[in-house]
Design a protein around this motif. Sequence first.
Motif, PDB file in Angstrom:
ATOM      1  N   ARG A   1      86.019 -36.274  98.158  1.00 45.38           N
ATOM      2  CA  ARG A   1      84.726 -36.018  98.772  1.00 45.38           C
ATOM      3  C   ARG A   1      84.870 -35.209 100.064  1.00 45.38           C
ATOM      4  O   ARG A   1      84.074 -34.301 100.339  1.00 45.38           O
ATOM      5  CB  ARG A   1      84.015 -37.343  99.077  1.00 45.38           C
TER       6      ARG A   1
ATOM      7  N   LEU B   1      81.224 -42.444 105.759  1.00 45.22           N
ATOM      8  CA  LEU B   1      80.247 -43.543 105.752  1.00 45.22           C
ATOM      9  C   LEU B   1      79.163 -43.384 104.693  1.00 45.22           C
ATOM     10  O   LEU B   1      78.858 -44.346 103.969  1.00 45.22           O
ATOM     11  CB  LEU B   1      79.641 -43.708 107.147  1.00 45.22           C
ATOM     12  N   PRO B   2      78.540 -42.198 104.538  1.00 43.87           N
ATOM     13  CA  PRO B   2      77.548 -42.059 103.458  1.00 43.87           C
ATOM     14  C   PRO B   2      78.154 -42.276 102.070  1.00 43.87           C
ATOM     15  O   PRO B   2      77.480 -42.812 101.175  1.00 43.87           O
ATOM     16  CB  PRO B   2      77.045 -40.620 103.620  1.00 43.87           C
ATOM     17  N   LEU B   3      79.419 -41.893 101.892  1.00 45.31           N
ATOM     18  CA  LEU B   3      80.078 -42.114 100.607  1.00 45.31           C
ATOM     19  C   LEU B   3      80.204 -43.606 100.323  1.00 45.31           C
ATOM     20  O   LEU B   3      79.851 -44.074  99.228  1.00 45.31           O
ATOM     21  CB  LEU B   3      81.465 -41.460 100.610  1.00 45.31           C
TER      22      LEU B   3
ATOM     23  N   ALA C   1      78.472 -45.943 101.602  1.00 50.72           N
ATOM     24  CA  ALA C   1      77.150 -46.556 101.486  1.00 50.72           C
ATOM     25  C   ALA C   1      76.688 -46.576 100.034  1.00 50.72           C
ATOM     26  O   ALA C   1      75.859 -47.414  99.644  1.00 50.72           O
ATOM     27  CB  ALA C   1      76.141 -45.799 102.346  1.00 50.72           C
ATOM     28  N   GLU C   2      77.221 -45.668  99.208  1.00 49.55           N
ATOM     29  CA  GLU C   2      76.892 -45.639  97.778  1.00 49.55           C
ATOM     30  C   GLU C   2      77.642 -46.705  97.006  1.00 49.55           C
ATOM     31  O   GLU C   2      77.295 -47.006  95.862  1.00 49.55           O
ATOM     32  CB  GLU C   2      77.230 -44.257  97.205  1.00 49.55           C
TER      33      GLU C   2
ATOM     34  N   LYS D   1      65.457 -40.023 112.878  1.00 51.09           N
ATOM     35  CA  LYS D   1      65.446 -39.014 111.826  1.00 51.09           C
ATOM     36  C   LYS D   1      64.795 -37.739 112.343  1.00 51.09           C
ATOM     37  O   LYS D   1      63.866 -37.797 113.146  1.00 51.09           O
ATOM     38  CB  LYS D   1      64.662 -39.509 110.605  1.00 51.09           C
TER      39      LYS D   1
ATOM     40  N   SER E   1      81.712 -38.563 107.751  1.00 47.62           N
ATOM     41  CA  SER E   1      81.347 -38.186 106.378  1.00 47.62           C
ATOM     42  C   SER E   1      81.755 -39.246 105.371  1.00 47.62           C
ATOM     43  O   SER E   1      81.246 -39.271 104.240  1.00 47.62           O
ATOM     44  CB  SER E   1      81.995 -36.846 106.012  1.00 47.62           C
TER      45      SER E   1
END
Length: 270
Positions: free
Chosen positions: A28, A12-14, A16-17, A246, A10
């Motif tokens: 987060r 990694l997406p943070l 990525a921003e 996906k 979790s």
Amino acid sequence: MSQTVDRALSILPLLAEGPANLEQVAQRLGVHKSTALRLLRTLHEHGIVYRQPDQRYRLGARLFALAQQAVENLDVREVAHPHLVELNRVCGHTVHLAVHEDDEVTYIDKVESRYPVRMYSRIGKPVAITVAAVAKLLLADLPEPERRALAERLDYPRYTARSTPGPAAFLAELATVREQGWATDLGGHEESINCVAAPVRGADGRAVAALSLSAPNVVVTREQLLDLLPLVRRTAAAVSAEYAGKPLAAPHPASPPGPLPPHPSEQGTT
């Protein structure tokens, strides 16, 4: 699912921003800062995240190297082949998969028609680039300067009365294909052969291959082949989803397929 692994992923997406500090990561994840720190340290040790001099964390070079390696080792033909076989099983016509490299569009896979009257083609053979449906799709996906430069240096053989006559007509057709998200060759290469095609897209939205369905008009009429376009598009979408990793949302069986999303380069525009 492991809670620790779930929390680590979790992060990694943070990141990525953009870079984030320890407090932001903990907030987060909804955990204490000590827990977030342990996760970040582990990811840092493996090169997945990197701690900057300002104490903020960003995605690490090792993550990008792994992603690149995975992409390079992903064979679109291997992913697509079972889908090509299934499409052929359902409709019986010739199915092709093609890619664009070095100003040529080449067939890399084929499932032969089960009908006695067939079109001639073979794996490894370049297509008639100015008329083939797969070529139109792949070239339409190029940036405009590349499309224009390529259109100007191509030859335009008059295979049939329906062949593309020159650069202006070719660019106009590519613009239409780019907007609608599918392509046809209705007697442009051989008067008796019709073809419909749809793109296979990677994780970045770019067309990595094109999938087509072809049949002689003595087997199926032009209109009947066009009726199979939704099936071709659904098959291409399924290949794209698997290739890009996906999930694919299954449409309601009674619902016709909706329009494709905007081309990746046009998203966010009006």
